[in-house]
Every structure is written in C-alpha cells, then in structure tokens.
Design an enzyme around this catalytic site. Structure first.
Site, PDB file in Angstrom:
ATOM      1  N   TYR A  53       0.815  -1.219   0.000  1.00 26.79           N
ATOM      2  CA  TYR A  53       0.000   0.000   0.000  1.00 26.79           C
ATOM      3  C   TYR A  53       0.847   1.266   0.000  1.00 26.79           C
ATOM      4  CZ  TYR A  53      -4.154  -2.830   0.412  1.00 26.79           C
ATOM      5  OH  TYR A  53      -5.150  -3.738   0.150  1.00 26.79           O
ATOM      6  N   GLN A  86     -16.165   2.853  -5.657  1.00 24.12           N
ATOM      7  CA  GLN A  86     -15.527   1.630  -5.202  1.00 24.12           C
ATOM      8  C   GLN A  86     -14.006   1.809  -5.154  1.00 24.12           C
ATOM      9  OE1 GLN A  86     -18.102  -0.470  -8.355  1.00 24.12           O
ATOM     10  NE2 GLN A  86     -17.482  -2.135  -7.013  1.00 24.12           N
ATOM     11  N   ASN A  87     -13.528   2.923  -5.672  1.00 27.64           N
ATOM     12  CA  ASN A  87     -12.090   3.185  -5.722  1.00 27.64           C
ATOM     13  C   ASN A  87     -11.587   3.729  -4.392  1.00 27.64           C
ATOM     14  OD1 ASN A  87     -12.264   2.457  -8.412  1.00 27.64           O
ATOM     15  ND2 ASN A  87     -12.500   4.565  -9.120  1.00 27.64           N
ATOM     16  N   VAL A  88     -10.327   3.453  -4.104  1.00 23.97           N
ATOM     17  CA  VAL A  88      -9.745   3.928  -2.848  1.00 23.97           C
ATOM     18  C   VAL A  88      -8.884   5.167  -3.061  1.00 23.97           C
ATOM     19  CG1 VAL A  88      -9.818   1.651  -1.781  1.00 23.97           C
ATOM     20  CG2 VAL A  88      -7.775   2.328  -3.056  1.00 23.97           C
ATOM     21  N   ASP A  89      -8.789   5.640  -4.311  1.00 25.30           N
ATOM     22  CA  ASP A  89      -8.001   6.848  -4.566  1.00 25.30           C
ATOM     23  C   ASP A  89      -8.808   8.093  -4.227  1.00 25.30           C
ATOM     24  OD1 ASP A  89      -9.472   7.898  -6.994  1.00 25.30           O
ATOM     25  OD2 ASP A  89      -8.841   5.969  -7.820  1.00 25.30           O
ATOM     26  N   HIS A 104     -15.074   1.335  -0.264  1.00 21.82           N
ATOM     27  CA  HIS A 104     -14.022   0.372   0.065  1.00 21.82           C
ATOM     28  C   HIS A 104     -12.831   0.983   0.781  1.00 21.82           C
ATOM     29  CE1 HIS A 104     -15.781  -2.160  -3.452  1.00 21.82           C
ATOM     30  NE2 HIS A 104     -16.445  -2.335  -2.327  1.00 21.82           N
ATOM     31  N   GLY A 172     -17.487   2.594 -15.249  1.00 25.41           N
ATOM     32  CA  GLY A 172     -16.246   1.849 -15.078  1.00 25.41           C
ATOM     33  C   GLY A 172     -16.265   0.764 -14.032  1.00 25.41           C
ATOM     34  N   THR A 173     -17.386   0.074 -13.882  1.00 24.15           N
ATOM     35  CA  THR A 173     -17.439  -1.034 -12.942  1.00 24.15           C
ATOM     36  C   THR A 173     -18.084  -2.236 -13.609  1.00 24.15           C
ATOM     37  OG1 THR A 173     -18.301  -1.824 -10.814  1.00 24.15           O
ATOM     38  CG2 THR A 173     -19.568  -0.113 -11.936  1.00 24.15           C
ATOM     39  N   SER A 174     -17.607  -3.413 -13.276  1.00 23.97           N
ATOM     40  CA  SER A 174     -18.098  -4.640 -13.909  1.00 23.97           C
ATOM     41  C   SER A 174     -19.451  -5.084 -13.370  1.00 23.97           C
ATOM     42  CB  SER A 174     -17.086  -5.762 -13.683  1.00 23.97           C
ATOM     43  OG  SER A 174     -16.982  -6.060 -12.298  1.00 23.97           O
TER      44      SER A 174
END
Length: 229
Positions: A53, A86-89, A104, A172-174
């Site tokens: 990380y 859902q991104n952690v940035d 997340h 941009g998510t599946s």
C-alpha cells in the site's frame, strides 16, 4: 435541483494510470489479491501488505484526475451530485467533487488494527507506514481499506443516496463486486440509469436504460450532452 448519484469503479481511474483492483488473472500489481487485500494476508505478512500500500500511495500521489473526474465535478454547476466510489483513490476529491462516499476505504488514510474509528490521514510528504508505526491507542496502523471478507460499513449510506436519486449513473465497474453491484436494485422505478463502460457489462438488475460504450472521459462527455438536452 435534480440529484445525480454516480457509482464509479476501477475504470474511472484507469485513464489516470492507476491499476484496476483485480485483473482477470487474480493479480493486483503483480501480487495475489489474497496476499494483499484480505485479513488473512495481513495476519500472514503485515510487512508485505504495508509495503504494497505504500507503493500504491506513491503511485496515487503522482497521478492526476482525468477528464472524466473533472467532468463529474463540473456537473455540480447544474445538479446536486453525489459520488459513490468503489475506488480507494482521492482523484474525485482532487478534481473538485464535493460529495464523495468511499465504499471500500481510502488509500491516503490508515487506522488502528483494534479500533477502526481511530483514523489518520496521511500527507503526500509522509505517506509510508511501517511495522511499529502506532495509532493513538498504541496499536499497529493498517491501511484504511475494506478488504475482501470484511464488512462494508458505508453501504447503508450509499443505499440511502441511491434511493433518492433522480438520475443514476454507473461508470467503469463490472457490476460483479457485491454489495456495490446491488445498489442498482435501490434505484426507484422510472429513474433513468446510464451505464458508461467501453466493455460489455451485464446488468443483473435490468435497471439500465442507456448504455454508453466508451471510456470514462469520453463517456461522460456524451452523458453531459444527453443531460443538457
């Protein structure tokens, strides 16, 4: 003012050069997801997880928000915009978005292994965490990330946002990762749902009303044109 709620996934930040969370071969930055994104991986080798990380944070610090991030921020001029990511940035925030809910966790934050409410925000100058670095309660610091197998504490606030949306957008998510993928089930009947992704995405809810088969930046440009009509 209409409320737009946007769910974003890894494809949102791919144009900024950040790797997707899980690739087709089960690797993330050449590591097994089980080794760096699960509680079991942490207990087996916390030093590996911390180093992993640390590297992701350095990559994030050098990344810039792309046109897609900036396009969503610009929507706030005419709409009440809430982003569930859902991104952690932190690229949504750096692009100027005011309301961002991280499902997340957040890469630039760390917390106590014992008390998940003891959270510390890291700076770009001091972004590395090592074994022996302690939280206020004297416990080891760990990434403020929701790993596979852990509860998603922000899912209830996300559901509430989605249930009040006048327009819902997925980028941009599946739609394969739950509980995030299940948020589509909380969109009210008759609400327009836009899906932006260059790849074919299966919509298990059947709620999507318009598909824009483009990447995040170009897809959001097209979305803006549709909304302005």
């Amino acid at each position: 003012m209409k409320k737009i709620v946007v769910l974003t996934g890894a494809g949102m930040s791919a144009e900024s050069g950040l790797s997707t969370f899980r690739s087709s071969n089960g690797l993330w930055e050449n590591h097994r997801v089980e080794d760096v994104a699960t509680p079991e991986g942490w207990y087996r080798n916390p030093e590996l997880v911390l180093d992993f990380y640390n590297g992701l944070r350095r990559a994030l610090i050098n990344a810039e928000p792309n046109a897609g991030h900036k396009g969503l921020a610009a929507l706030e001029s005419n709409y009440d915009v809430y982003i569930i990511t859902q991104n952690v940035d932190n690229l949504h925030e750096r692009a100027g978005s005011s309301h961002v809910l991280h499902l997340h966790g957040e890469l630039m934050k760390v917390r106590s292994v014992r008390n998940e409410k003891l959270i510390r925000e890291l700076s770009s100058e001091e972004c590395d965490i090592h074994l022996g670095d302690k939280a206020e309660d004297g416990e080891q610091l760990r990434p403020h990330i929701v790993w596979f197998g852990e509860a998603v504490p922000m899912i209830e606030p996300a559901i509430e946002l989605v249930s009040k949306a006048d327009i819902f957008v997925v980028i941009g998510t599946s739609l394969n990762v739950y509980p995030a993928a299940g948020l589509l089930n909380y969109v009210r009947p008759g609400i327009p749902v836009y899906l932006i992704d260059p790849n074919e995405v299966y919509d298990p809810s059947g709620r999507v009303t318009c598909v824009i088969r483009k990447g995040a930046s170009e897809g959001i440009k097209e979305l803006l044109k549709i909304l302005h009509k």
